[in-house]
Design a protein around this motif. Sequence first.
Motif, PDB file in Angstrom:
ATOM      1  N   THR A 177      -5.937 -22.543-106.606  1.00 24.76           N
ATOM      2  CA  THR A 177      -4.951 -22.634-105.522  1.00 24.76           C
ATOM      3  C   THR A 177      -4.904 -21.389-104.651  1.00 24.76           C
ATOM      4  OG1 THR A 177      -3.090 -21.701-106.788  1.00 24.76           O
ATOM      5  CG2 THR A 177      -3.445 -24.097-106.952  1.00 24.76           C
ATOM      6  N   PRO A 179       1.547 -26.429-102.098  1.00 24.99           N
ATOM      7  CA  PRO A 179       0.366 -27.152-101.632  1.00 24.99           C
ATOM      8  C   PRO A 179      -0.109 -26.654-100.258  1.00 24.99           C
ATOM      9  CG  PRO A 179       2.055 -28.693-102.360  1.00 24.99           C
ATOM     10  CD  PRO A 179       2.681 -27.330-102.313  1.00 24.99           C
ATOM     11  N   HIS A 188      -7.712 -25.430-102.125  1.00 25.11           N
ATOM     12  CA  HIS A 188      -8.197 -26.810-102.076  1.00 25.11           C
ATOM     13  C   HIS A 188      -7.044 -27.721-101.699  1.00 25.11           C
ATOM     14  CE1 HIS A 188     -11.978 -25.738-104.079  1.00 25.11           C
ATOM     15  NE2 HIS A 188     -11.237 -24.933-104.821  1.00 25.11           N
ATOM     16  N   ARG A 189      -7.347 -28.787-101.004  1.00 23.99           N
ATOM     17  CA  ARG A 189      -6.316 -29.765-100.654  1.00 23.99           C
ATOM     18  C   ARG A 189      -6.282 -30.826-101.762  1.00 23.99           C
ATOM     19  NH1 ARG A 189      -3.055 -31.082 -96.407  1.00 23.99           N
ATOM     20  NH2 ARG A 189      -2.647 -33.309 -96.158  1.00 23.99           N
ATOM     21  N   LEU A 209       2.311 -33.886 -96.605  1.00 20.36           N
ATOM     22  CA  LEU A 209       1.351 -33.719 -97.696  1.00 20.36           C
ATOM     23  C   LEU A 209       0.690 -35.038 -98.096  1.00 20.36           C
ATOM     24  CD1 LEU A 209       3.422 -31.261 -99.894  1.00 20.36           C
ATOM     25  CD2 LEU A 209       1.396 -30.716 -98.512  1.00 20.36           C
ATOM     26  N   ALA A 253      -0.343 -22.745 -92.850  1.00 22.03           N
ATOM     27  CA  ALA A 253      -0.513 -24.153 -93.212  1.00 22.03           C
ATOM     28  C   ALA A 253       0.737 -24.968 -92.880  1.00 22.03           C
ATOM     29  CB  ALA A 253      -0.853 -24.278 -94.693  1.00 22.03           C
TER      30      ALA A 253
END
Length: 155
Positions: free
Chosen positions: A92, A101, A106-107, A144, A9
Motif C-alpha cells: 500500500t 485506499p 496498488h488500486r 472507490l 488521490a
Amino acid sequence: MSEERAVAALEAAGIPFEMTRHGQVASLAEAAAARGVEPAKLIKTIVVRRADEDYLFVLVPGDRQISWPKLRALLGVSRLSMPSKDVAFEVTGYERGTITPFGSFHRWPVVADSRLSEPGPVSIGGGAHGVGATVDAVDLTTALDATVADVTDPV
C-alpha cells in the motif's frame, strides 16, 4: 510523502474532503474526538490478503470488526488473512494506522461495510499518523467503486 499522495488521490477522485491533523492519540475514541466524528464514523481501512499478490481493502466502522465468515462468503473464498505490517506497507505504501485506499501503491478492490451506505461524514486515514480525511460516506464508496455489504460485527 504519503500524506501528499493521499491528498492528491482524493483530489483526483473529485469528491469533497477535509483534512484533519491532530497529535498522537491513544485510542480510536481519542482519534474520533480529534477528528470531530463519533467512533462509529471513524473508518478503519484493513488490508486483507486473498492469495499471493492478491489483496483488498475492507472499510470497517470504528465500533465494528471484520466478520471473517461474512467476508469469506461475500468473496466466495475459504481462506483470508491479514498481512504482516511490513507486507501491508509494501503493498500500500502506508503504515498501519495510516492506510487509505486513496493513493495506495496498488488500486486493490474495496469492500465497504453496509453501514457506509448512508450519507453523512466519516473520517478515513489520511496517509500519515494523526491525519484523517473527512468525506461523505456515499461519496467515499462511490469514488472507490466499493462493494457495499454487511461484512462486520460489533466489537
